[in-house]
Design an enzyme around this catalytic site. Structure first.
Site, PDB file in Angstrom:
ATOM      1  N   ASP A  75     -25.504   9.720 -25.520  1.00 15.40           N
ATOM      2  CA  ASP A  75     -25.086  10.401 -26.735  1.00 15.40           C
ATOM      3  C   ASP A  75     -23.940  11.356 -26.492  1.00 15.40           C
ATOM      4  O   ASP A  75     -23.258  11.766 -27.415  1.00 15.40           O
ATOM      5  CB  ASP A  75     -26.267  11.215 -27.279  1.00 15.40           C
ATOM      6  CG  ASP A  75     -27.120  10.369 -28.195  1.00 15.40           C
ATOM      7  OD1 ASP A  75     -26.781   9.197 -28.352  1.00 15.40           O
ATOM      8  OD2 ASP A  75     -28.108  10.893 -28.725  1.00 15.40           O
ATOM      9  N   HIS A 123       3.819   7.175   5.062  1.00 16.03           N
ATOM     10  CA  HIS A 123       2.610   7.876   5.516  1.00 16.03           C
ATOM     11  C   HIS A 123       1.822   7.144   6.591  1.00 16.03           C
ATOM     12  O   HIS A 123       1.134   7.769   7.379  1.00 16.03           O
ATOM     13  CB  HIS A 123       1.701   8.247   4.334  1.00 16.03           C
ATOM     14  CG  HIS A 123       0.815   7.134   3.852  1.00 16.03           C
ATOM     15  ND1 HIS A 123       1.209   6.255   2.885  1.00 16.03           N
ATOM     16  CD2 HIS A 123      -0.434   6.774   4.208  1.00 16.03           C
ATOM     17  CE1 HIS A 123       0.234   5.399   2.663  1.00 16.03           C
ATOM     18  NE2 HIS A 123      -0.780   5.683   3.448  1.00 16.03           N
ATOM     19  N   GLU A 181       1.284   6.220  12.376  1.00 13.76           N
ATOM     20  CA  GLU A 181      -0.057   5.845  12.795  1.00 13.76           C
ATOM     21  C   GLU A 181      -0.114   4.387  13.249  1.00 13.76           C
ATOM     22  O   GLU A 181      -0.696   4.064  14.270  1.00 13.76           O
ATOM     23  CB  GLU A 181      -1.004   6.075  11.611  1.00 13.76           C
ATOM     24  CG  GLU A 181      -2.422   5.645  11.823  1.00 13.76           C
ATOM     25  CD  GLU A 181      -3.170   6.539  12.805  1.00 13.76           C
ATOM     26  OE1 GLU A 181      -2.687   7.663  13.050  1.00 13.76           O
ATOM     27  OE2 GLU A 181      -4.207   6.097  13.317  1.00 13.76           O
ATOM     28  N   ASP A 182       0.514   3.497  12.471  1.00  9.71           N
ATOM     29  CA  ASP A 182       0.280   2.067  12.667  1.00  9.71           C
ATOM     30  C   ASP A 182       1.446   1.289  13.277  1.00  9.71           C
ATOM     31  O   ASP A 182       1.292   0.129  13.613  1.00  9.71           O
ATOM     32  CB  ASP A 182      -0.045   1.392  11.315  1.00  9.71           C
ATOM     33  CG  ASP A 182      -1.298   1.961  10.683  1.00  9.71           C
ATOM     34  OD1 ASP A 182      -2.090   2.566  11.425  1.00  9.71           O
ATOM     35  OD2 ASP A 182      -1.466   1.815   9.463  1.00  9.71           O
ATOM     36  N   HIS A 221       0.813  -1.227   0.000  1.00 12.03           N
ATOM     37  CA  HIS A 221       0.000   0.000   0.000  1.00 12.03           C
ATOM     38  C   HIS A 221       0.845   1.276   0.000  1.00 12.03           C
ATOM     39  O   HIS A 221       0.712   2.090  -0.909  1.00 12.03           O
ATOM     40  CB  HIS A 221      -1.005  -0.042   1.161  1.00 12.03           C
ATOM     41  CG  HIS A 221      -1.660   1.273   1.442  1.00 12.03           C
ATOM     42  ND1 HIS A 221      -2.501   1.892   0.531  1.00 12.03           N
ATOM     43  CD2 HIS A 221      -1.587   2.113   2.509  1.00 12.03           C
ATOM     44  CE1 HIS A 221      -2.923   3.044   1.044  1.00 12.03           C
ATOM     45  NE2 HIS A 221      -2.385   3.194   2.233  1.00 12.03           N
ATOM     46  N   ASP A 278      -3.323   8.476  -1.239  1.00 15.91           N
ATOM     47  CA  ASP A 278      -3.658   7.427  -0.271  1.00 15.91           C
ATOM     48  C   ASP A 278      -5.114   6.999  -0.463  1.00 15.91           C
ATOM     49  O   ASP A 278      -5.437   5.814  -0.562  1.00 15.91           O
ATOM     50  CB  ASP A 278      -3.433   8.002   1.135  1.00 15.91           C
ATOM     51  CG  ASP A 278      -3.712   6.999   2.241  1.00 15.91           C
ATOM     52  OD1 ASP A 278      -3.588   5.794   1.972  1.00 15.91           O
ATOM     53  OD2 ASP A 278      -4.053   7.432   3.353  1.00 15.91           O
TER      54      ASP A 278
END
Ligand code: MN
Length: 749
Positions: A278, A92, A96-97, A67, A158
């Site tokens: 169209d 990124h 956070e993780d 990712h 992201d």
């Protein structure tokens, strides 16, 4: 869920090979935009991310690291960002993780990188909280986004990758992410000029939000593809021939509108299915040196109009004046074979690049060097930041203002000295006054444009030179919030307003104290809170100011119980609970009732058996929105929907309301009136009466004018046939020099 596990994916060797392959692709995308230090840092970021995410997998089963690499690749390949952004893209999600901290990143790289990653971390914290206070979250999000354009760009990358890979998520999560994308990220991408990404985000959102309709449209597009291709080829042929003949280096292709825009047309604009299919756009991309761009585009324009008849009102020239998001192109709509309208977009390769990748990338992030020159996106961000600094504004307003900004495009206007100002499209004279200076806005009474006086609410046009007129006694009022569109003006008005409310509240406090003493109660916090609650106000300042302005009469005070100086309102409130509807709720209810009610009283119809009369409290005239009210003795009385008495009648006797309709006989005239404000000008009354009685042949009942401090206010009462005649008259009066505002009277005449 039982899923088939692809064992190959879980073979560490195979996985590592795949990861390296992705990384090499990222590096390749940066080719001549990266030096040795850049390469070293990118590698460092890559290794840091691989290590940090090594134990996590996405819902789909693949290692998480795919990712961030994909996000970095989107930044580089699809947005055109450079190595710093690629590094931030890789990192990124680390803070956070994973165990990695912002300090780690700052130590390993620099403040720039840690700043961006910090911004991105803050955002994901906001988005992931499943709080019910959504709006509050958006506010925080917007504040964070405005820090650095790259935070927005990487966040969009992201989001794009997440949207592309949402298949294995639960439907409710998919829907949540998709609606957020549609609400915020797609407009954001559009505003920044990332057209291709905006379209993809919209299409993907629709896929998850309206899966059935998405599939239907996609299928229909597939079915009609062959037919469309044939038509495109037929259309292109003569143009292609001429362009080759004249030696142009070009690419030409046609394609249908995006699924989302088709859906939007069917769903929101009511265009029939077949007609939407169209809709075609033909794109011509020219490969010419930059100095020949304009000439070449216009040459191609004339070649096309030689082959097909252009629809005159559909020429869009964004070459002479690019859109504020950087978009440049010529768009024309022409009548193609078999009488079908076709849009043709003419651009050069460079313009196409800007259109696809966004001007942010091109303008100042190529090679990660910030351009010192200001540009529209920079200015836009600056404006947003100013707005956000006033964090007192309530969150919903803020988000709405921001959304407004996203869709707005700019116009350029001049001050009397010739300074150029950029304003959002739709800005009024008042917005412009506030843009120059808050003090100027607060005292603004109108403006002079092209030697003509125009009112505060006048919408300014591109290229105008505007001179603001001020009056010493002028001050902001609540109505002004309806006139302005820019955040800056809104904020300034609210601030000025707050100061005034504080003043009013002081007087209100005195009044309240007196009235409390009269019922042997004291002015204290407890009683104040009780009253604020009772009158459904939000805070003591607005409550007290309304007391001063007599918007709250305090007449209920006498009915309240007082025990030892403390007010009790429970009993009174219970008594009142039988009539709890607010004014707007009532009006809404009655409107609904009028809709479902099939009995219609037609006024002006010959031989109408029902006796009716026009209410004198609001004096409706043909064309007004009206309702009929059955009276005891006088038949049906016709009131305007915004009659001051309407709310009362509707709330108490809604069963007596009947639907009415005008049938203009043009025989009777109706008394009406308006208030007119302006700048004092000798002979203005004369000019006014001349227009009213001579040009419009309208009978005047009375005119009264008061003048003070160079500003006049007049009340004009007259007899008109219908609303059309009145509107036309008002329009013509507004054109008079000196007239600033005209407002229909709501009250008894
Ligand atoms: Mn992510």
């Amino acid at each position: 869920m039982s899923e088939k596990i692809n064992f190959e994916l879980y073979d560490p060797n195979v996985e590592m090979k795949l990861i390296s392959k992705e990384y090499r692709a990222l590096l390749k995308g940066l080719k001549n935009r990266i030096d040795r230090t850049g390469k070293k840092n990118l590698r460092l970021a890559f290794e840091m991310a691989v290590e940090a995410h090594s134990k996590t997998r996405r819902k789909s089963g693949e290692l998480y690291i795919f990712h961030p690499i994909a996000v970095a690749r989107i930044c580089v390949e699809e947005i055109g960002l450079g190595v710093t952004s690629a590094i931030c893209g890789l990192l990124h999600d680390t803070v956070e993780d994973t165990e990695i901290t912002i300090e780690d990143i700052e130590r390993t790289f620099n403040k720039e990188v840690s700043g961006i990653v910090g911004g991105l971390t803050k955002i994901s914290g906001i988005i992931d909280t499943q709080s019910s206070m959504q709006i509050e979250n958006y506010k925080k999000l917007i504040i964070t986004l405005a820090d650095d354009v790259r935070v927005i760009l990487i966040k969009i990358a992201d989001r794009l990758h997440n949207m592309r890979t949402m298949e294995s998520m639960k439907p409710d999560k998919q829907a949540k992410i998709a609606s957020e994308t549609l609400f915020l990220y797609a407009p954001l991408a559009n505003r920044i000029g990332l057209h291709a990404i905006k379209t993809e985000l919209e299409d993907l959102s629709l896929k998850y939000l309206e899966p059935k309709q998405y599939r239907e449209i996609a299928l229909k597009l597939k079915e009609t593809k062959r037919q469309r291709t044939r038509y495109i080829n037929e259309f292109i042929k003569p143009i292609e021939d001429t362009l080759s003949e004249k030696g142009f280096n070009f690419e030409i292709y046609g394609r249908p509108k995006s699924i989302f825009s088709i859906w939007n047309k069917i769903h929101n604009k009511g265009v029939p299915f077949e007609e939407v299919f169209d809709l075609l756009a033909i794109r011509i991309i020219l490969d010419v040196p930059i100095e020949e761009e304009k000439q070449a585009c216009w040459n191609v324009f004339s070649i096309i109009t030689d082959s097909y008849v252009p629809s005159t009102e559909r020429l869009r020239d964004w070459i002479s004046k690019p859109k504020s998001n950087g978009y440049e192109a010529l768009h024309i709509t022409v009548m193609g074979p078999h009488g079908r309208f076709v849009e043709v977009q003419i651009r050069t390769k460079r313009m196409n690049d800007v259109a696809e990748k966004g001007m942010a990338a091109h303008y100042f992030y190529k090679g990660e060097k910030k351009d010192k020159d200001s540009n529209p996106i920079d200015e836009w961000l600056k404006r947003i930041s100013t707005k956000l600094q006033n964090s007192e504004e309530n969150s919903l307003d803020l988000v709405n203002d921001f959304k407004l900004e996203l869709y707005n495009e700019e116009i350029y206007v001049f001050t009397p000295k010739g300074d150029l100002k950029m304003m959002p499209k739709g800005s009024t004279v008042l917005d412009f006054a506030y843009e120059i200076h808050t003090g100027l806005g607060n005292k603004c009474i109108g403006a002079k444009i092209k030697h003509k006086l125009v009112p505060l609410s006048h919408v300014i046009e591109n290229g105008s030179q505007i001179e603001i007129l001020t009056g010493a006694k002028q001050k902001p009022n609540e109505d002004w919030l309806n006139i302005v569109t820019t955040g800056k003006a809104r904020t300034a008005i609210k601030t000025a307003f707050k100061a005034e409310i504080k003043e009013l509240a002081k007087d209100g406090k005195e009044i309240l104290t007196r009235k409390l003493n009269a019922i042997s109660a004291k002015y204290n916090d407890k009683n104040l809170q009780t009253l604020i609650h009772f009158y459904k106000e939000t805070n003591h300042l607005t409550f007290l100011s309304k007391v001063k302005l007599e918007k709250i009469s305090l007449s209920e005070l006498k009915k309240m119980e007082v025990l030892g100086g403390i007010i009790k309102t429970e009993k009174l409130r219970k008594e009142q609970e039988n009539k709890p509807l607010t004014d707007s709720e009532i009006i809404k209810k009655v409107k609904e009732k009028l809709k479902e009610n099939s009995d219609i009283l037609i006024m002006g119809e010959d031989g109408s058996k029902i006796q009716y009369a026009y209410a004198t409290c609001c004096n409706p005239i043909p064309g007004d929105d009206v309702f009929g009210f059955i009276t005891i003795n006088e038949g049906v009385k016709i009131h305007r929907l915004n009659c001051p008495n309407a709310v009362n009648l509707m709330s108490k006797y809604s069963y007596r309301i009947v639907k009415t309709k005008w049938n203009q006989s043009k025989e009777i005239s109706f008394l009406t009136g308006f208030k007119i404000n302006g700048i004092d000008d000798l002979g203005l009354v004369n000019k006014m009466t001349k227009i009213i009685s001579e040009h419009h042949n309208i009978n005047i009942k009375s005119i009264s004018v008061e003048s003070e401090d160079g500003i006049f206010e007049g009340i004009v009462k007259l007899y008109v046939m219908d609303i059309e005649q009145l509107d036309e008259l008002i329009l013509n009066l507004k054109k008079l020099d000196g007239v600033i505002n005209i407002k229909r009277l709501e009250v008894e005449l």
